[in-house]
Write a protein that holds these residues in place. Sequence first.
Motif, PDB file in Angstrom:
ATOM      1  N   GLU A 172     -72.359 -35.979 -49.019  1.00 52.54           N
ATOM      2  CA  GLU A 172     -71.595 -35.056 -48.187  1.00 52.54           C
ATOM      3  C   GLU A 172     -70.715 -34.092 -48.982  1.00 52.54           C
ATOM      4  N   HIS A 173     -70.997 -33.877 -50.252  1.00 47.28           N
ATOM      5  CA  HIS A 173     -70.085 -33.062 -51.065  1.00 47.28           C
ATOM      6  C   HIS A 173     -69.962 -31.627 -50.549  1.00 47.28           C
ATOM      7  N   LYS A 174     -70.997 -31.107 -49.939  1.00 45.18           N
ATOM      8  CA  LYS A 174     -70.921 -29.732 -49.415  1.00 45.18           C
ATOM      9  C   LYS A 174     -69.987 -29.643 -48.213  1.00 45.18           C
ATOM     10  N   THR A 175     -69.827 -30.759 -47.506  1.00 48.15           N
ATOM     11  CA  THR A 175     -68.890 -30.801 -46.384  1.00 48.15           C
ATOM     12  C   THR A 175     -67.489 -31.168 -46.849  1.00 48.15           C
ATOM     13  N   LEU A 176     -67.412 -32.147 -47.747  1.00 51.46           N
ATOM     14  CA  LEU A 176     -66.107 -32.597 -48.236  1.00 51.46           C
ATOM     15  C   LEU A 176     -65.390 -31.503 -49.012  1.00 51.46           C
ATOM     16  N   LYS A 177     -66.152 -30.697 -49.751  1.00 52.99           N
ATOM     17  CA  LYS A 177     -65.551 -29.617 -50.538  1.00 52.99           C
ATOM     18  C   LYS A 177     -66.431 -28.376 -50.387  1.00 52.99           C
ATOM     19  N   PHE A 178     -66.277 -27.728 -49.252  1.00 49.74           N
ATOM     20  CA  PHE A 178     -67.100 -26.568 -48.921  1.00 49.74           C
ATOM     21  C   PHE A 178     -66.958 -25.482 -49.990  1.00 49.74           C
ATOM     22  N   GLY A 179     -68.087 -24.940 -50.414  1.00 54.00           N
ATOM     23  CA  GLY A 179     -68.060 -23.856 -51.379  1.00 54.00           C
ATOM     24  C   GLY A 179     -68.237 -24.286 -52.819  1.00 54.00           C
ATOM     25  N   ASN A 180     -68.257 -25.610 -53.082  1.00 55.46           N
ATOM     26  CA  ASN A 180     -68.455 -26.037 -54.469  1.00 55.46           C
ATOM     27  C   ASN A 180     -69.873 -25.703 -54.917  1.00 55.46           C
ATOM     28  N   ALA A 181     -70.051 -25.543 -56.232  1.00 52.34           N
ATOM     29  CA  ALA A 181     -71.298 -24.996 -56.773  1.00 52.34           C
ATOM     30  C   ALA A 181     -72.451 -25.990 -56.789  1.00 52.34           C
ATOM     31  N   MET A 182     -72.192 -27.271 -56.577  1.00 50.68           N
ATOM     32  CA  MET A 182     -73.273 -28.259 -56.644  1.00 50.68           C
ATOM     33  C   MET A 182     -74.183 -28.125 -55.430  1.00 50.68           C
ATOM     34  N   PRO A 183     -75.485 -28.017 -55.637  1.00 47.61           N
ATOM     35  CA  PRO A 183     -76.404 -27.860 -54.497  1.00 47.61           C
ATOM     36  C   PRO A 183     -76.463 -29.128 -53.657  1.00 47.61           C
ATOM     37  N   ALA A 184     -76.873 -28.960 -52.413  1.00 51.05           N
ATOM     38  CA  ALA A 184     -77.030 -30.111 -51.524  1.00 51.05           C
ATOM     39  C   ALA A 184     -78.191 -30.988 -51.999  1.00 51.05           C
ATOM     40  N   HIS A 185     -78.095 -32.279 -51.665  1.00 47.11           N
ATOM     41  CA  HIS A 185     -79.134 -33.223 -52.079  1.00 47.11           C
ATOM     42  C   HIS A 185     -79.976 -33.672 -50.887  1.00 47.11           C
ATOM     43  N   ASP A 186     -80.152 -32.801 -49.903  1.00 49.72           N
ATOM     44  CA  ASP A 186     -80.862 -33.182 -48.694  1.00 49.72           C
ATOM     45  C   ASP A 186     -82.321 -33.537 -48.960  1.00 49.72           C
ATOM     46  N   ASP A 187     -82.895 -32.967 -50.016  1.00 43.23           N
ATOM     47  CA  ASP A 187     -84.304 -33.221 -50.313  1.00 43.23           C
ATOM     48  C   ASP A 187     -84.514 -34.422 -51.231  1.00 43.23           C
ATOM     49  N   VAL A 188     -83.416 -35.089 -51.626  1.00 44.50           N
ATOM     50  CA  VAL A 188     -83.530 -36.259 -52.499  1.00 44.50           C
ATOM     51  C   VAL A 188     -83.543 -37.508 -51.629  1.00 44.50           C
ATOM     52  N   PRO A 189     -84.527 -38.387 -51.787  1.00 42.91           N
ATOM     53  CA  PRO A 189     -84.594 -39.603 -50.969  1.00 42.91           C
ATOM     54  C   PRO A 189     -83.313 -40.426 -51.088  1.00 42.91           C
ATOM     55  N   ALA A 190     -82.936 -41.085 -50.017  1.00 41.01           N
ATOM     56  CA  ALA A 190     -81.697 -41.854 -49.975  1.00 41.01           C
ATOM     57  C   ALA A 190     -81.680 -42.956 -51.035  1.00 41.01           C
ATOM     58  N   ASP A 191     -82.842 -43.620 -51.241  1.00 46.75           N
ATOM     59  CA  ASP A 191     -82.855 -44.702 -52.229  1.00 46.75           C
ATOM     60  C   ASP A 191     -82.690 -44.161 -53.650  1.00 46.75           C
ATOM     61  N   THR A 192     -83.155 -42.923 -53.893  1.00 47.18           N
ATOM     62  CA  THR A 192     -82.963 -42.311 -55.212  1.00 47.18           C
ATOM     63  C   THR A 192     -81.486 -41.983 -55.436  1.00 47.18           C
ATOM     64  N   LEU A 193     -80.829 -41.444 -54.405  1.00 47.71           N
ATOM     65  CA  LEU A 193     -79.389 -41.189 -54.516  1.00 47.71           C
ATOM     66  C   LEU A 193     -78.629 -42.484 -54.727  1.00 47.71           C
ATOM     67  N   GLU A 194     -79.084 -43.541 -54.101  1.00 45.90           N
ATOM     68  CA  GLU A 194     -78.435 -44.850 -54.287  1.00 45.90           C
ATOM     69  C   GLU A 194     -78.570 -45.304 -55.737  1.00 45.90           C
ATOM     70  N   GLN A 195     -79.742 -45.096 -56.329  1.00 46.29           N
ATOM     71  CA  GLN A 195     -79.945 -45.460 -57.728  1.00 46.29           C
ATOM     72  C   GLN A 195     -79.063 -44.613 -58.649  1.00 46.29           C
TER      73      GLN A 195
END
Length: 297
Positions: free
Chosen positions: A264-287
């Motif tokens: 949720e970094h795009k919501t928690l800190k709107f405008g930050n330069a890090m791209p959204a991770h919507d296309d990354v599988p949840a288990d990969t983000l967990e790893q």
Amino acid sequence: MARQVANVWWGMFAFATLVLLVVSALWIYAMLRKPRTVSAEQASRINRQWIIGGGLILPSASIVVLLIFGIPTGRGMIPLPVDGEQPLKVEVTGHQWWWEVHYPDSGVTTANQLIIPAERLIDVHVTSADVVHSFWVPRLGGKMDMMPGRTNVIRIEADRTGIFHGQCSEFCGLQHTHMKLHVEAMTTAGFEDWIAAREDFSVEQPAPGAAGEVFAERCGQCHRVAGISDGNRAPDLSDLATRPSLGAGVIDNDEQGLRRWLHEHKTLKFGNAMPAHDDVPADTLEQIAAWLETLAP
């Protein structure tokens, strides 16, 4: 130094209050007293007395007293040469919206945290990588603007160990209020141990499997992890697990906070330069999150 600044302010406040009370009392007295007849010469003399006393002597005396107390205080913030132990040099660069902190004597770099030894002078060299920011740790000293292409220096000193709150004090964009700096003053031995643990620190194992590939292809292009990636556009993550917060103070750096930040970094800190991770599988983000939790000297 912050205490000296506060003392000057309270002195100015007390003097200004005294002047206000005296002027108010004279005004009330003038309104209530009975009118009296004076000659033109007497009226001219009274006017001259008020102009000289209230318009020249009082302001001049006030400024002189303020300078007597203010100049030594301001001088204490200037990085003048000192006898004996030399001040510790720390380089702090402001970004939208995070802090890059570098210790040139040891080569250690971290982000969003400034660790210093207590009871030692610290010369903080501040600059900006983009817009105008301002370095401010209220409990330790005054403010210093951070200008692109220019380096300013402010001297601070913590007279005790403890945690202090730092904040960007110059409006720098949408997330100006979410540009906080964790400042911690340690004992000399504790600070030396903190630096020593990071001087030659290198992460030996990348994130496992798909998480490692995603980190190398995406995260590592901007973030540096000692021994893994060399990105220099975003916060250095080499000692991420030791930091108290994420996003420069937006959310606590704990198990739940880290995973929420990745999602949720795009919501928690709107405008930050890090791209959204919507296309990354949840288990990969967990790893990736589980691996980031291991990044500590």
